[in-house]
Write an enzyme that holds these catalytic residues in place. Structure first.
Site, PDB file in Angstrom:
ATOM      1  N   ASP A 563       0.759  -1.259   0.000  1.00 52.56           N
ATOM      2  CA  ASP A 563       0.000   0.000   0.000  1.00 52.56           C
ATOM      3  C   ASP A 563       0.789   1.310   0.000  1.00 52.56           C
ATOM      4  OD1 ASP A 563      -1.781  -2.054   0.379  1.00 52.56           O
ATOM      5  OD2 ASP A 563      -3.153  -0.848   1.541  1.00 52.56           O
ATOM      6  N   GLU A 793      -2.704  -8.201  12.973  1.00 53.69           N
ATOM      7  CA  GLU A 793      -2.361  -7.902  11.587  1.00 53.69           C
ATOM      8  C   GLU A 793      -0.907  -7.426  11.456  1.00 53.69           C
ATOM      9  OE1 GLU A 793      -4.630  -4.631  10.086  1.00 53.69           O
ATOM     10  OE2 GLU A 793      -4.244  -5.120   8.000  1.00 53.69           O
TER      11      GLU A 793
END
Ligand SMILES: *[C@@H]1O[C@H](CO)[C@@H](O)[C@H](O)[C@H]1NC(C)=O
Ligand SMILES: *[C@@H]1O[C@H](CO)[C@@H](O)[C@H](O)[C@H]1NC(C)=O
Length: 823
Positions: A563, A793
């Site tokens: 990202d 995560e």
């Protein structure tokens, strides 16, 4: 790429602002645009001669052809040849990972069944308090599989406030309708301190038919037993669900039989039917389900497609839910009560043994507690495998509007049951490393399903949102997948791993899968090799960066999977991305390896692999002599910052959003002031030659606490990088700008393990860094799990605390492979 949704949710408000701000200018431009277009067409028509009419017709025909390719399946044999009842062993499963506990079958349209629960004291308006889909906002202390073998059984623990629920299931083969199963739900207090007298919990067990499943469902009554459910579908035939309370006291029961518009509205429908009922004997009120609620279209009754049974019990209590098929003339005892307890114990035992056989953690000296953690991490990965059916929305560069992909099934694991309960392309390659270790046939089946989603162009959409349950979890602007966009081809890592580990035990069936897969891998490779090619020979470039972005400090590269990891500040066609170069090298090498195995001519791949693995090419494209790092190349300046524009005098623009200011003219150069995961790729994917001094340099930088090293693992971006932990826009917090990610730490360990084993001057160094890094990563992920109840995560590079979403037992579960040292 998993993460795009996070930032989006945060910037939603800002999006809305933007469109209102610009609506007037948009409106006028469309208004101006239309007459203009017409005028053009008009003058065009005036000059027509027959020849141009023809060529335009051909051209439109060709454009039409290009437009349709995006949702035309690749014309080659499918990889999946058997599903549904033809694979009875995998027919039933916990294939709805987005629910706390739900079962369905592997067929396009299925009966779905599962659990909701609530505490009568805490039920709120709108259904808050009813647990069904895994939601972070439920704030459960913990939930997840303790054991799950991907086939036959599982045990899940859920801690919800003062209560502990255990949800388990055991399958039993038999008959010709995919077998039977029993599930046990037991409710107890989570700690001895919580023991309260007279606490009640309501369980709701439902079954529903989705909009396209024929058949019926109805509650069954008998004087002596709790209400049950009876039904029939074309594949299941006739079946029953019976409920037995095995321990404790049920205070009352009720049922609901009604029609739902879609299986994404089960909770809402159940909640809407709840009502208060006077309990005469006890002079108290209780909450019950609505009973028979018949729907009509005109005068015609609609058959109910949702039947739910509510059982409210005094904690502690346990209920067995027994699914039996009329097709099983099982002479065995019903799988209930003690028989169930025994069957569960048998499966647990077998699981423990297999787990030790596969990962050998006891042999490595891990304690019971650590092994229980590793079992939970693996079990959440395989227990998170779902079966989805539906059509993606896709957009071709050749068409104006998104169109539907063809409807297809997908059998896949998911990154996170609460936040990302659907398939993601590059995540799945990482998942495959662990799943194949546990069950290589399950993994081959997953790969097969993914490659059957390939279109005529050789493209596979990267985020798979199939079916109404999956769709309900995704904000609208993320649904459409673009056919220019790639995602790292991690399935090549999985395939490489499978060949490393199982090459000698590749049965005919497994070889046949690889054989059917091969043409699709060829098409995939060709798609990458052409659409993601860079301007300079041998280079590659991720598409999908926004060169016109005004707000982002550094335009995101969602396609790379990383990202907001900083790249060239001004995206243009000259860019070359070192991570993609390395993925392509690995892909070519694995293709050559597969070709050899299948006795196919793989010379082209071998040549490309040799070409890309050649360190001279790699270095000439990506090595910075100045900074001594591997780096991207592009139009770049470090001198960017976010500033808030000053509103014009007397203007209405109150709170203008921060924008990027560029303080120096960008130049074409290597982006070598940035160091982090991307610069590590030639090492991570074993491209750097073992005797290259650059390997020595990388090992040194990796181990440097001022750069990437932390006591918890390698951070994604060096502390010395200009954008370390900086926000990308006012609303986008850093994501791959310092946080520790487990998938890349796994690749680093795998690489260190590799370089410690091949001949070269850095073997000893690699071995020692390997040992330290392994302890840091494994130690921290375990510590945070014991503290918080979850695998996360990502992890904070200063404190080691979990961050991002939870539970995240997608690639973070690779920690199990690190413990067992299976690379
Ligand atoms: C449930 O089971 C218990 C003990 O096994 C029994 O005493 C009770 O009567 C059963 N029925 C209900 C409705 O709780
Ligand atoms: C990949 O593309 C390059 C040209 O860009 C070509 O030379 C090479 O042969 C291709 N590799 C394969 C395996 O097709």
């Amino acid at each position: 790429m998993v993460r795009q949704r996070r930032s989006q949710v945060i910037s939603d408000g800002n999006k809305a602002d933007k469109s209102t701000n610009s609506s007037s200018s948009n409106g006028s431009s469309t208004f101006n645009g239309k007459p203009g277009k017409k005028a053009n067409l008009f003058s065009y028509w005036k000059h027509f001669i027959v020849g141009t009419v023809l060529s335009i017709a051909v051209c439109f025909g060709y454009m039409g052809y290009l437009e349709t390719r995006v949702n035309t399946p690749l014309d080659d044999k499918k990889v999946v040849t058997k599903s549904g009842l033809d694979v009875p062993d995998l027919f039933w499963g916990t294939y709805r990972p987005g629910t706390y506990f739900g079962l369905k079958t592997r067929e396009p349209h299925s009966m779905v069944t599962g659990l909701m629960w609530y505490f009568p004291r805490q039920l709120r308006l709108g259904g808050d308090g009813i647990r069904h889909w895994c939601e972070q906002s439920d704030n459960l202390e913990k939930f997840g599989w303790l054991q799950h073998d991907a086939h036959n059984f599982g045990i899940q623990e859920i801690i919800d406030g003062p209560f502990r629920l255990l949800t388990s299931f055991v399958k039993r083969p038999g008959g010709f309708r995919g077998g039977e199963w029993t599930s046990r739900i037991s409710v107890d207090f989570s700690t001895a301190d919580d023991r309260m007298v007279d606490e009640e919990v309501s369980l709701i067990w439902y079954t529903a038919l989705d909009e396209e499943t024929m058949g019926y469902l109805e509650p069954t009554n008998s004087a002596t037993k709790i209400t049950g459910i009876r039904g029939k579908t074309p594949t299941l035939g006739e079946f029953t669900l019976k409920f037995t309370n095995t321990t404790g006291l049920l205070v009352h029961e009720s049922f609901l039989s009604t029609t739902v518009p879609g299986i994404d509205l089960l909770k809402e429908t159940v909640f809407a039917s709840l009502r208060l009922s006077q309990d005469k004997s006890q002079k108290s009120e209780k909450i019950v389900l609505g009973g028979q609620l018949t729907s009509f279209i005109g005068n015609e009754k609609i058959n109910p497609n949702l039947v739910a049974i509510q059982l409210t019990g005094k904690v502690p209590f346990a209920v067995d839910v027994v699914f039996e098929s009329a097709s099983s003339s099982n002479k065995q005892e019903t799988l209930v009560g003690k028989t169930y307890t025994k069957a569960l114990a048998w499966h647990k035992n077998r699981f423990d043994q297999k787990f030790e056989d596969v990962f050998g953690l006891k042999a490595k000296g891990y304690s019971e507690k650590h092994i229980a953690f590793a079992q939970a991490a693996l079990s959440n990965m395989v227990g998170g495998i779902g079966y989805f059916y539906g059509a993606s929305k896709v957009q071709s560069t050749y068409s104006e509007e998104p169109v539907n992909y063809w409807r297809a099934p997908l059998y896949t694991a998911v990154p996170s049951r609460s936040f990302f309960p659907r398939g993601f392309l590059w995540d799945e390659g990482f998942h495959g490393l662990l799943i194949s270790e546990w069950d290589v046939d399950v993994e081959l089946d997953i790969i097969s399903h993914w490659f059957d989603l390939m279109n005529a162009e050789g493209w596979i959409p990267r985020e798979q949102i199939l079916g109404v349950e999956a769709l309900a979890k995704v904000p609208a602007e993320f649904v459409v997948q673009k056919n220019t966009n790639a995602n790292p081809p991690t399935f090549f890592l999985t395939l490489d791993h499978i060949l490393d580990r199982f090459e000698d035990s590749l049965t005919d069936d497994r070889l046949a899968v690889l054989d059917r897969l091969y043409p699709r891998l060829q098409a995939w490779y060709a798609w990458f090799n052409s659409t993601q090619k860079g301007a300079t020979a041998g280079s590659y470039r991720w598409r999908g960066r926004d060169a016109d972005s005004q707000l982002e400090l550094n335009p995101k590269t969602l396609t790379s999977g990383l990202d907001d990891y900083p790249r060239a500040s001004h995206p243009d066609a000259s860019e070359r991305h070192v991570d993609l170069y390395c993925w392509m090298a690995v892909a070519a090498r694995v293709m050559a390896r597969l070709a050899d195995l299948l006795a196919i001519d793989g010379r082209r791949y071998r040549q490309t692999a040799e070409y890309l693995f050649d360190n001279e090419l790699l270095d000439s494209l990506h090595w910075s002599e100045y900074a001594n790092v591997y780096a991207d190349y592009g139009l770049h300046t470090d001198a960017v910052k976010l500033t808030r524009p000053t509103p014009l005098p007397r203007s209405q623009n109150r709170n203008l959003e921060m924008r990027r200011s560029v303080l120096k003219t960008p130049e074409h150069r290597l982006v070598d002031s940035t160091f982090g995961y991307v610069g590590l790729f030639p090492f991570l994917l074993h491209l750097v030659r073992p005797d290259s001094p650059k390997l020595g340099r990388i090992l040194q930088d990796l181990r440097n606490p001022e750069l990437l090293w932390t006591p918890f693992g390698l951070r994604s971006l060096s502390k010395s990088s200009p954008l370390y932990m900086r926000r990308n826009t006012e609303h986008d917090p850093p994501y791959w700008r310092g946080q520790i990610w487990i998938n890349v730490n796994f690749l680093a360990l795998r690489a260190l393990h590799h370089y410690a084993r091949v001949e070269g001057p850095y073997r000893v160094k690699a071995q020692s860094v390997y040992g330290e890094l392994r302890e840091n990563v494994v130690g921290n992920v375990m510590r945070r799990y014991f503290e918080t109840g979850f695998v996360w995560e990502q992890y904070n590079d200063r404190t080691g605390e979990g961050s991002g979403c939870k539970p995240f037992t997608g690639w973070s579960a690779l920690v199990v492979l690190m413990m067992g040292e299976r690379y």
